[in-house]
Design an enzyme around this catalytic site. Structure first.
Site, mmCIF file in Angstrom:
data_model
loop_
_atom_site.group_PDB
_atom_site.id
_atom_site.type_symbol
_atom_site.label_atom_id
_atom_site.label_comp_id
_atom_site.label_asym_id
_atom_site.label_seq_id
_atom_site.Cartn_x
_atom_site.Cartn_y
_atom_site.Cartn_z
ATOM 1 N N ASP A 1 0.798 -1.141 0.057
ATOM 2 C CA ASP A 1 -0.017 -0.036 0.029
ATOM 3 C C ASP A 1 0.796 1.271 -0.081
ATOM 4 O O ASP A 1 1.867 1.256 0.767
ATOM 5 C CB ASP A 1 -1.020 -0.151 1.214
ATOM 6 C CG ASP A 1 -1.929 1.150 1.465
ATOM 7 O OD1 ASP A 1 -2.720 1.232 0.562
ATOM 8 O OD2 ASP A 1 -1.711 1.897 2.116
ATOM 9 N N GLU B 1 1.287 -0.638 -4.996
ATOM 10 C CA GLU B 1 0.030 0.158 -5.386
ATOM 11 C C GLU B 1 0.837 1.407 -5.253
ATOM 12 O O GLU B 1 0.874 2.121 -4.228
ATOM 13 C CB GLU B 1 -0.892 0.033 -4.076
ATOM 14 C CG GLU B 1 -2.244 0.844 -4.275
ATOM 15 C CD GLU B 1 -2.389 1.952 -3.666
ATOM 16 O OE1 GLU B 1 -3.114 3.110 -3.879
ATOM 17 O OE2 GLU B 1 -1.622 2.326 -2.601
HETATM 18 C C1 GLC Z 1 -3.901 3.407 -0.452
HETATM 19 C C2 GLC Z 1 -5.524 2.862 -0.216
HETATM 20 C C3 GLC Z 1 -6.538 3.819 0.251
HETATM 21 C C4 GLC Z 1 -5.902 4.300 1.385
HETATM 22 C C5 GLC Z 1 -4.607 4.948 1.436
HETATM 23 C C6 GLC Z 1 -3.921 5.158 2.722
HETATM 24 O O1 GLC Z 1 -4.145 4.526 -1.326
HETATM 25 O O2 GLC Z 1 -5.981 2.442 -1.465
HETATM 26 O O3 GLC Z 1 -7.742 3.372 0.354
HETATM 27 O O4 GLC Z 1 -6.772 5.489 1.923
HETATM 28 O O5 GLC Z 1 -3.756 3.985 0.915
HETATM 29 O O6 GLC Z 1 -3.539 4.119 3.336
#
Ligand code: GLC
Length: 640
Positions: A287, A329
């Site tokens: 993430d 991500e």
């Molecule tokens: C990522 C997740 C999102 C979240 C962010 C902070 O972008 O997809 O939903 O708010 O991380 O953890």
């Protein structure tokens, strides 16, 4: 990645270390472990040396870390070690056209972790092989950003089940041919995590896990930072009286960014990753991967050190849990995406997967503007991927459609097309869509769009069967693109039945929910029943999606490793690309029929006479696509 066999002579100190680490592995795995160490250790050591080489006693620290990791590996179950061996023997296992991902929140999809087991038949009937369950580890109580504020990496969220439930689930999924993907929230922890609590209680060691800055230092950094939630969480720093400092909080104030300049943070997270892998998690969604390293005078995204950290995690998984996949991500512009899959001396040595976020946003832009030029440009600008890596392609996910990733494409700074798309999907004017703009108070800017695919493509507003057919066509167009363009396509929960936005009135949304709640509804079982009985809009949408998935499975040219090449066309409403030499996919993003000269699609005249896998029709000379229609054209085999 190159062969795991490594014949280059290694320095003596490496050989000693390799021997002592391999000796910790179960006897039957020591040879394979030695090979993995020989291949990965020099690279891992080099990356960690770049990051932490100047810290005291680096060599001993690294050795201590490797011993800790080896001990975690020694606890890995026989089944998981068998899985590791199988995947080492077939490292491209996740690139086939049979791979299909699905993403869901545990509570909304199935209530609990054991409840997810009841959904396996549904997932199997779709052809799902990879299930991303949104955060299920113990989250901060009350406000927690949909679980992305993790309070403990060692426990599950009590309402969802126990760690044993998680292990049961991963095992059952594995038996069903489905790999479980979990978020690894590694950029930040909740302000109620023990590290943050200890920092608040005065522990200097734990204070150093975070970025605790003076007001002036925070202001200096802030000058060049963007804002993720400009309305619901403006700024990037939160003054915390207990630590008397401005704590770096990129996302919500209760999510404290970790300081990866501190080697202990890296070591803690590496151990967390392996312990979770030992529970049977087969893929990690890393993430907010772009934010791991901060640098004054920059936006503190995509820094070289962030890549080194990811590469070091990859080397560690390749040594101690080689069956595990890492997925970045990183929701960043097209030009910044390829490095997450490894480049130059790290070719294929970073993440296995990365979200193709700019193509996702460009596809929605194309739909709104009836002009596919930017989607074409993004495909043209996307380099061929390193071996054994792949995109995660998607139409929607649990986050907003972030328009920011497209901004650099508008080199003159004129983002009016993005603003118009944002208004369009919020339902302005004659729009068929029923979404909402996200963090949109500043009219000079553009942020994101919320809403389920079905709401954004027009199901909710459709009055009558023809309007509904058009909405279904638009939804198929987008799924037809992500299924065909190359990568692992992902279905977002509810899209398989064209489920709409969360109907809960905003005043009853969970505490702290932001606009993204709109596309985080409870899974609608009534629609699933309709889908299975083939009735109503759910039945038609479900049948259309399943059909496309089935066609894809039969088509080897759809496999992730097959190159994707843009076919430039003069008509800006069309997007076309080749998958390998014989498959051409053409998409009409406009509300009018469009005709294409088949001979213009390829130098290879065989496309002049081809077969559309989607409609089943044979095409000669020209192809006419109805509004929002698309074709997957298979050329006749060569005669010789
Ligand atoms: C990522 C997740 C999102 C979240 C962010 C902070 O972008 O997809 O939903 O708010 O991380 O953890």
């Amino acid at each position: 990645m190159a062969s795991q066999h490594h014949d280059k002579p290694l320095p003596a100190e490496h050989l000693d270390l390799i021997q002592s680490i391999a000796a910790i592995a179960p006897a039957e795995e020591q040879d394979s472990m030695t090979q993995r160490l020989r291949f990965n250790l020099p690279f891992l050591r080099e990356r960690l040396r770049c990051l932490y080489g100047s810290t005291a006693d680096f060599g001993n620290w690294l050795e201590g870390l490797l011993i800790d990791l080896a001990k975690i590996h020694a606890l890995r179950s026989r089944d998981l070690r068998a899985l590791d061996s199988a995947r080492l023997a077939e490292p491209g296992w996740f690139l086939s056209q049979n791979m299909l991902a699905y993403s869901a929140y545990v509570d909304r999809f199935a209530g609990t972790l054991p409840g997810v087991q009841q959904r396996i038949p549904h997932l199997k009937s779709l052809g799902v092989t990879y299930l991303h369950l949104l955060p299920f580890l113990r989250a901060r109580e009350h406000l927690n950003d949909g679980g992305f504020a993790v309070a403990s990496y060692e426990e599950t969220e009590p309402a969802l089940g126990t760690m044993e439930d998680l292990e049961d689930l991963t095992a059952t999924l594995r038996e069903s041919g489905i790999s479980l993907c979990s978020d690894l929230v590694l950029n930040h922890v909740a302000d109620t995590h023990v590290w943050a609590m200890a920092a608040k209680a005065g522990s200097a060691k734990h204070r150093a896990y975070f970025h605790c800055l003076s007001k002036e230092a925070a202001e200096d950094y802030a000058a060049t930072l963007g804002e993720i939630f400009p309305e619901t969480a403006p700024g990037n720093f939160t003054y915390v009286p207990e630590v008397d400092a401005h704590v770096w909080t990129t996302f919500y104030p209760y999510q404290w960014d970790l300081n990866y300049g501190n080697r202990e943070v890296f070591a803690e997270m590496a151990c967390i990753l392996l312990r979770l892998a030992n529970r049977g998690i087969e893929a990690f969604r890393l993430d907010s991967a772009a934010f791991l390293w901060k640098r004054l005078g920059t936006n503190s995204m995509n820094q070289p050190e962030a890549h080194w950290i990811l590469q070091a995690f990859r080397a560690i998984t390749d040594i101690f849990a080689p069956g595990v996949l890492l997925k970045a991500e990183a929701i960043v512009p097209t030009r910044d995406l390829p490095p997450y899959l490894g480049q130059d001396d790290a070719l294929g040595r970073e993440c296995h997967l990365a979200y193709q976020s700019s193509l996702m946003a460009a596809a929605w832009l194309s739909l709104a503007t009836e002009n596919a030029s930017l989607a074409c440009k993004i495909i043209a600008d996307t380099p061929h991927l390193p071996p054994r890596t792949s995109w995660l392609t998607y139409v929607r996910c649990h986050d907003d459609i972030g328009w920011n990733v497209l901004k650099p494409e508008f080199t003159d700074g004129d983002i009016s097309a993005l603003q118009a798309a944002s208004r369009f999907f919020a339902g302005a004017g004659e729009s068929y869509a029923e979404g909402a703009s996200f963090q949109a108070l500043d009219p000079r800017s553009v942020h994101g769009t919320n809403g389920m695919t079905s709401a954004l493509t027009g199901f909710a507003r459709a009055k009558g069967p023809e309007a509904e057919r058009q909405a279904r066509q638009r939804m198929s167009l987008l799924y037809g693109l992500v299924l065909a363009v190359g990568g692992i396509p992902m279905i977002y929960m509810g899209d398989e039945t064209a489920q709409g936005n969360d109907p809960t009135p905003q005043e009853h949304w969970p505490a702290g929910a932001d606009g993204r709640q709109l596309h985080r509804p409870q899974f609608d079982d009534r629609r699933l029943l309709e889908a299975h009985s083939g009735t109503a809009s759910a039945g038609a949408a479900h049948a259309a999606l399943r059909r496309l998935i089935g066609l894809r499975q039969l088509c080897p040219a759809m496999a992730a490793a097959v190159p994707t090449r843009l076919v430039p066309l003069e008509n800006p409403g069309l997007l076309a690309f080749m998958r390998g030499p014989r498959l051409c996919c053409v998409f009409n993003f406009t509300s009018a029929p469009q005709t294409v000269d088949l001979n213009s699609l390829s130098d290879d005249r065989r496309l002049g006479n081809c077969h559309d896998l989607v409609s089943g029709a044979t095409c000669q000379a020209t192809l006419t696509l109805a509004p929002w229609d698309f074709a997957w054209l298979q050329a006749a085999p060569a005669l010789v």
